[in-house]
Write an enzyme that holds these catalytic residues in place. Sequence first.
Site, PDB file in Angstrom:
ATOM      1  N   HIS A  86       2.256  -6.729 -14.678  1.00 51.19           N
ATOM      2  CA  HIS A  86       0.893  -7.111 -14.381  1.00 51.19           C
ATOM      3  C   HIS A  86       0.662  -8.480 -14.975  1.00 51.19           C
ATOM      4  O   HIS A  86       0.367  -9.301 -14.105  1.00 51.19           O
ATOM      5  CB  HIS A  86       0.136  -6.296 -15.103  1.00 51.19           C
ATOM      6  CG  HIS A  86       0.324  -4.637 -14.395  1.00 51.19           C
ATOM      7  ND1 HIS A  86       0.461  -4.400 -13.053  1.00 51.19           N
ATOM      8  CD2 HIS A  86       0.671  -3.409 -14.864  1.00 51.19           C
ATOM      9  CE1 HIS A  86       0.592  -2.947 -12.752  1.00 51.19           C
ATOM     10  NE2 HIS A  86       0.814  -2.622 -13.949  1.00 51.19           N
ATOM     11  N   ASP A 107       4.601  -0.198  -7.930  1.00 48.51           N
ATOM     12  CA  ASP A 107       3.934   0.459  -9.071  1.00 48.51           C
ATOM     13  C   ASP A 107       3.245   1.876  -8.478  1.00 48.51           C
ATOM     14  O   ASP A 107       4.071   2.700  -8.844  1.00 48.51           O
ATOM     15  CB  ASP A 107       2.898  -0.607  -9.502  1.00 48.51           C
ATOM     16  CG  ASP A 107       2.304   0.020 -10.969  1.00 48.51           C
ATOM     17  OD1 ASP A 107       2.851   0.720 -11.436  1.00 48.51           O
ATOM     18  OD2 ASP A 107       1.205  -0.907 -11.396  1.00 48.51           O
TER      19      ASP A 107
END
Length: 468
Positions: A283, A334
């Site tokens: 991220h 993800d």
Amino acid sequence: MLKHNMRVNMKMNPANTLWARAALLPDGWAKHVRVDLDDLGRIAEVTTDQPPVGTRIGTLLPAPVNLHSHAFQRAMAGLTEARGPDPRDTFWTWRQLMFRFLDHLSPEDCQAIAALVQMESLEAGYGAMVEFHYLHHQPGGLPYDNRAEMAGRICAAAQDSGIGLTLLPVLYRYGGCDRRRLAPGQQRFGNDPEGYAALVAGSAAAVAQLGQDAALGIAPHSLRAVAPADLNLCLELAEGRVIHMHLAEQEAEVAEVEAALRARPVEWVLDNLPLSEKWCFIHCTQMTPNETIQLAGSGAVAGLCPITEASLGDGIFDAPRYLSARGSFGIGSDSNIRISVIEELRALEYSQRLRDRGRAILAVAGRSTGRVLWQGACDGGARAAGRQTGRIAAGYWADLVALDDSQPDLAVREGDAALDTLIFAADHRAIAEVWSAGRHLVTQGRHIRRDRIVAEYRRVVERLKELV
Ligand SMILES: [Zn+2]
């Protein structure tokens, strides 16, 4: 050279020879490219300006790695788009549903879901994937007799889908930076150091059953879920393998880490961990400009998941600054709400454009936006997976994508314009053939075991529909 080719011809099965009208090689685009694979699935030799031979292809690309996935979340896709009781639906309310959902997942369910995720990753054009695996125990938190039961299920799915897997067993100890106990929804994730060491050993044994291209890595979940001392344990267990960790995804997480460790998350890892190319931080949507430049210089990979980051409202990665500082990045699916190389890269560039009100933000002199995105994702994904991939060159695993050149736009595009057309003007139907370590798993856009894998997944989601 001719003599050498004759030797290769005699040794090679013709099915292990590909010939592409155009291919993206490490130095750039080349024409009439012959790629010979060895019996293990590595690229043995690449030669240009060759006559057609073997399996003929239009445009051949190195396949990127899907560098971050939580397979089980795929079965929640589309279930979290209505407003909950909270006035402002957030990442944290999404997480509540995720916890409720996984109360019902059995090992068989997880294997079926993981096989679907891996199949969809291949069909999307990923040649390999990294599973950040933290669902370890039975509902309620009791370990299975085999501590690596669930990890073994991810590997069994990879055996079925054929994808090149890097498995990351995750260390998850606490419910927050204050080291509070795990919440009821987190009981299936937790391990103490001894339990984690056993999990890593069991995971290594499961990975060893897969092809030679499979790999193991280590993953402390986040600075919320492990204490600084646990990171030393992770470094010991890693023994030089890749280490991944979630980092700086949400503003509330930054505040929590700052209160507990007296430093922002990226600042803390820069000051306290021996960062290198072995590290991948997932991220990094919450970074100051200085952190962005420092992280880029550390050699670590920023694992970007722009579709999930948009879905969860995480924020926008500072890609221009990071790439200007020669930072390494890769992409991952993800939450698996949508698995698409093309859309992931498009979302990465478009989010920059929306923030900066510009165009072709990531393009550089001599390389278009699409080229920077595709090659960057290939190189960073390879580093993050600990896998020699991402380049069509001798010695690399044959993780490859062939485009469907019958698509009207792609048929007339060449070089970087073909990649730009693919990423900004096409969809997954443009992905025709995919190989993972030489295993030809997607033909004409379909995975070779699609029907069975989908049928098994469907049984799982139909049962879950009654329960959640
Ligand atoms: Zn994640």
